[in-house]
Design a protein around this motif. Structure first.
Motif, PDB file in Angstrom:
ATOM      1  N   GLY A   1      -0.724  20.210  -2.000  1.00 33.74           N
ATOM      2  CA  GLY A   1      -0.072  19.558  -3.123  1.00 33.74           C
ATOM      3  C   GLY A   1       0.083  18.069  -2.884  1.00 33.74           C
ATOM      4  N   PHE A   2       0.482  17.373  -3.934  1.00 29.88           N
ATOM      5  CA  PHE A   2       0.780  15.956  -3.785  1.00 29.88           C
ATOM      6  C   PHE A   2       1.924  15.569  -4.699  1.00 29.88           C
ATOM      7  CE2 PHE A   2      -2.391  15.653  -7.280  1.00 29.88           C
ATOM      8  CZ  PHE A   2      -1.693  14.859  -8.184  1.00 29.88           C
ATOM      9  N   LEU A   3       2.517  14.441  -4.374  1.00 31.70           N
ATOM     10  CA  LEU A   3       3.577  13.854  -5.184  1.00 31.70           C
ATOM     11  C   LEU A   3       3.367  12.350  -5.190  1.00 31.70           C
ATOM     12  CD1 LEU A   3       6.356  14.428  -6.658  1.00 31.70           C
ATOM     13  CD2 LEU A   3       7.423  13.822  -4.466  1.00 31.70           C
ATOM     14  N   ARG A   4       3.421  11.752  -6.369  1.00 31.66           N
ATOM     15  CA  ARG A   4       3.312  10.300  -6.452  1.00 31.66           C
ATOM     16  C   ARG A   4       4.699   9.675  -6.267  1.00 31.66           C
ATOM     17  NH1 ARG A   4      -1.640   8.653  -8.692  1.00 31.66           N
ATOM     18  NH2 ARG A   4      -2.739  10.310  -9.835  1.00 31.66           N
ATOM     19  N   THR A   5       4.714   8.515  -5.629  1.00 38.90           N
ATOM     20  CA  THR A   5       5.946   7.760  -5.575  1.00 38.90           C
ATOM     21  C   THR A   5       6.098   6.955  -6.867  1.00 38.90           C
ATOM     22  OG1 THR A   5       4.785   6.014  -4.357  1.00 38.90           O
ATOM     23  CG2 THR A   5       5.989   7.635  -3.061  1.00 38.90           C
TER      24      THR A   5
ATOM     25  N   VAL B   1       7.032   3.878   2.041  1.00 44.00           N
ATOM     26  CA  VAL B   1       6.322   3.363   0.868  1.00 44.00           C
ATOM     27  C   VAL B   1       7.273   2.529   0.016  1.00 44.00           C
ATOM     28  CG1 VAL B   1       5.085   3.986  -1.243  1.00 44.00           C
ATOM     29  CG2 VAL B   1       4.686   5.283   0.856  1.00 44.00           C
ATOM     30  N   TYR B   2       8.492   3.039  -0.168  1.00 42.21           N
ATOM     31  CA  TYR B   2       9.477   2.318  -0.980  1.00 42.21           C
ATOM     32  C   TYR B   2       9.995   1.068  -0.283  1.00 42.21           C
ATOM     33  CZ  TYR B   2       9.663   6.180  -4.292  1.00 42.21           C
ATOM     34  OH  TYR B   2       9.341   7.109  -5.247  1.00 42.21           O
ATOM     35  N   GLU B   3      10.113   1.118   1.044  1.00 36.54           N
ATOM     36  CA  GLU B   3      10.738   0.021   1.769  1.00 36.54           C
ATOM     37  C   GLU B   3       9.779  -1.122   2.086  1.00 36.54           C
ATOM     38  OE1 GLU B   3      12.914   1.212   5.211  1.00 36.54           O
ATOM     39  OE2 GLU B   3      13.882   2.902   4.194  1.00 36.54           O
ATOM     40  N   HIS B   4       8.484  -0.814   2.281  1.00 36.80           N
ATOM     41  CA  HIS B   4       7.609  -1.826   2.857  1.00 36.80           C
ATOM     42  C   HIS B   4       6.343  -2.147   2.058  1.00 36.80           C
ATOM     43  CE1 HIS B   4      10.095  -1.648   6.411  1.00 36.80           C
ATOM     44  NE2 HIS B   4       9.889  -0.350   6.523  1.00 36.80           N
TER      45      HIS B   4
ATOM     46  N   ASN C   1       5.810  -2.898  -1.196  1.00 34.21           N
ATOM     47  CA  ASN C   1       5.901  -3.806  -2.347  1.00 34.21           C
ATOM     48  C   ASN C   1       5.069  -3.316  -3.536  1.00 34.21           C
ATOM     49  OD1 ASN C   1       7.494  -5.409  -0.752  1.00 34.21           O
ATOM     50  ND2 ASN C   1       6.407  -7.313  -1.194  1.00 34.21           N
ATOM     51  N   ALA C   2       4.686  -2.060  -3.505  1.00 36.59           N
ATOM     52  CA  ALA C   2       3.934  -1.459  -4.615  1.00 36.59           C
ATOM     53  C   ALA C   2       4.178   0.044  -4.589  1.00 36.59           C
ATOM     54  CB  ALA C   2       2.443  -1.762  -4.499  1.00 36.59           C
ATOM     55  N   SER C   3       5.442   0.414  -4.643  1.00 37.35           N
ATOM     56  CA  SER C   3       5.778   1.831  -4.460  1.00 37.35           C
ATOM     57  C   SER C   3       5.252   2.715  -5.585  1.00 37.35           C
ATOM     58  CB  SER C   3       7.296   2.000  -4.336  1.00 37.35           C
ATOM     59  OG  SER C   3       7.955   1.510  -5.483  1.00 37.35           O
ATOM     60  N   ASP C   4       4.909   2.124  -6.717  1.00 35.44           N
ATOM     61  CA  ASP C   4       4.359   2.931  -7.804  1.00 35.44           C
ATOM     62  C   ASP C   4       2.914   3.340  -7.553  1.00 35.44           C
ATOM     63  OD1 ASP C   4       3.629   0.245  -8.042  1.00 35.44           O
ATOM     64  OD2 ASP C   4       3.287   0.429 -10.198  1.00 35.44           O
ATOM     65  N   THR C   5       2.319   2.899  -6.433  1.00 35.70           N
ATOM     66  CA  THR C   5       0.930   3.269  -6.103  1.00 35.70           C
ATOM     67  C   THR C   5       0.850   4.341  -5.018  1.00 35.70           C
ATOM     68  OG1 THR C   5       0.658   1.602  -4.345  1.00 35.70           O
ATOM     69  CG2 THR C   5       0.225   0.902  -6.619  1.00 35.70           C
ATOM     70  N   GLY C   6       1.979   4.827  -4.542  1.00 33.08           N
ATOM     71  CA  GLY C   6       1.978   5.734  -3.391  1.00 33.08           C
ATOM     72  C   GLY C   6       1.636   7.166  -3.735  1.00 33.08           C
ATOM     73  N   ILE C   7       1.027   7.838  -2.756  1.00 32.54           N
ATOM     74  CA  ILE C   7       0.719   9.265  -2.861  1.00 32.54           C
ATOM     75  C   ILE C   7       1.112   9.937  -1.550  1.00 32.54           C
ATOM     76  CG2 ILE C   7      -1.098  11.012  -3.065  1.00 32.54           C
ATOM     77  CD1 ILE C   7      -2.682   8.991  -4.734  1.00 32.54           C
ATOM     78  N   VAL C   8       1.814  11.040  -1.653  1.00 27.68           N
ATOM     79  CA  VAL C   8       2.164  11.873  -0.503  1.00 27.68           C
ATOM     80  C   VAL C   8       1.509  13.230  -0.727  1.00 27.68           C
ATOM     81  CG1 VAL C   8       4.030  12.829   0.884  1.00 27.68           C
ATOM     82  CG2 VAL C   8       4.381  10.678  -0.357  1.00 27.68           C
ATOM     83  N   ALA C   9       0.689  13.679   0.212  1.00 31.01           N
ATOM     84  CA  ALA C   9      -0.076  14.912   0.004  1.00 31.01           C
ATOM     85  C   ALA C   9      -0.110  15.746   1.274  1.00 31.01           C
ATOM     86  CB  ALA C   9      -1.501  14.586  -0.445  1.00 31.01           C
TER      87      ALA C   9
END
Length: 291
Positions: free
Chosen positions: A107-111, A157-160, A162-170
């Motif tokens: 699975g994955f989750l976007r930030t 991703v949120y802290e460092h 500077n583009a947390s809307d581009t993150g993916i956790v899978a």
């Protein structure tokens, strides 16, 4: 017969996919493709037939696709996605979250642009990842540690970035293996460290990767009591056979072996990539120990 670019063969073979004759899309193959593309040597050249078998290379290929260096995994005619097709399609469709409906083992989750106040979505995702690790044969305690490490990378991703809307956790589980990837298209570790006063003179992506993984190092400075986000990752991999790959800028830093540590790190120059990507593969070599 084929051409060798950076240790990687580009075969003049038919592009029709035969998965029985395809080689795996591993990081060695991906590095060769990216180097060749960066040097303009893929134009008009047939690419060998490859088949996806691990999560890390597939999502790193997607990272290259975001900058236009290589095609998206779903659009690469030389790549058989195999069981990765549903996840890749869900990413292409822009889904905020996805998990395999049959097995729940991937699975994955976007930030998001901002860290949500409601943690229920993230808690459910972490629990699913933890159960997937247990299904691969890892002890419940180990699975919980791996989920904690995933949580720290998610926070990074949120802290460092500077583009947390581009993150993916899978994550993905398979027999005796559990892997997870956290990526973003942000400023990368070098620019992140340079945003603090302690590292203004730093100019090497490989050294930036090494420093980022060093306990207590942070763009906030040596006295900030920050920069401990990777400690849970190394704790979770204690006494495990693991392979970790960190990518930012024009370097990769690879750590592998039983109980991986920064002392065994191997920074190497690679094709430039946007943002920051962490790929972790854990192998269970002692059989199922769910207790």
């Amino acid at each position: 017969m084929g051409w060798r670019f950076g240790g990687f063969f580009l075969w003049s073979a038919s592009i029709n996919m035969d998965t029985h004759r395809a080689s795996p899309l591993d990081f060695t193959a991906l590095d060769g493709l990216a180097f060749a593309a960066e040097r303009g040597r893929l134009n008009g050249r047939p690419v060998p037939r490859l088949i996806a078998h691990q999560l890390g290379p597939v999502l790193e290929l997607a990272q290259f696709a975001a900058s236009g260096l290589l095609p998206n995994p779903s659009n690469a005619p030389w790549l058989a996605l195999n069981g990765f097709s549903p996840m890749v399609q869900a990413l292409i469709d822009g889904k905020e979250r996805w998990h395999c409906p049959e097995s729940r083992l991937s699975g994955f989750l976007r930030t998001r642009a901002l860290l949500p106040n409601d943690e229920s979505e993230w808690t459910a995702f972490c629990l699913m990842a933890q159960q997937a690790a247990i299904a691969a044969g890892f002890h419940r305690r180990v699975a919980a540690q791996l989920a904690a490490a995933l949580g720290e990378l998610h926070s990074n991703v949120y802290e460092h970035s500077n583009a947390s809307d581009t993150g993916i956790v899978a994550f993905r589980s398979s027999p005796a293996q559990f892997e997870f990837v956290v990526s973003d298209l942000g400023i990368g570790v070098l620019n992140s460290l340079r945003s603090g006063t302690d590292y203004l003179s730093l100019n090497d992506h490989g050294e930036a990767l090494r420093l980022t993984l060093t306990d207590g190092v942070s763009r906030f400075g040596a006295n900030s009591d920050r920069g401990r986000g990777f400690r849970p990752l190394f704790i979770g991999l204690a006494n495990l056979n693991g392979t970790l790959r960190f990518r930012s800028g024009d370097h990769a830093l690879v750590i592998d072996g039983r109980t991986p540590s920064l002392m065994t790190a191997r920074p190497v120059q690679r094709a430039a990539i946007s943002g920051f990507l962490t790929s972790v593969l854990c192998k269970n070599t002692i059989g199922s120990t769910h207790g």
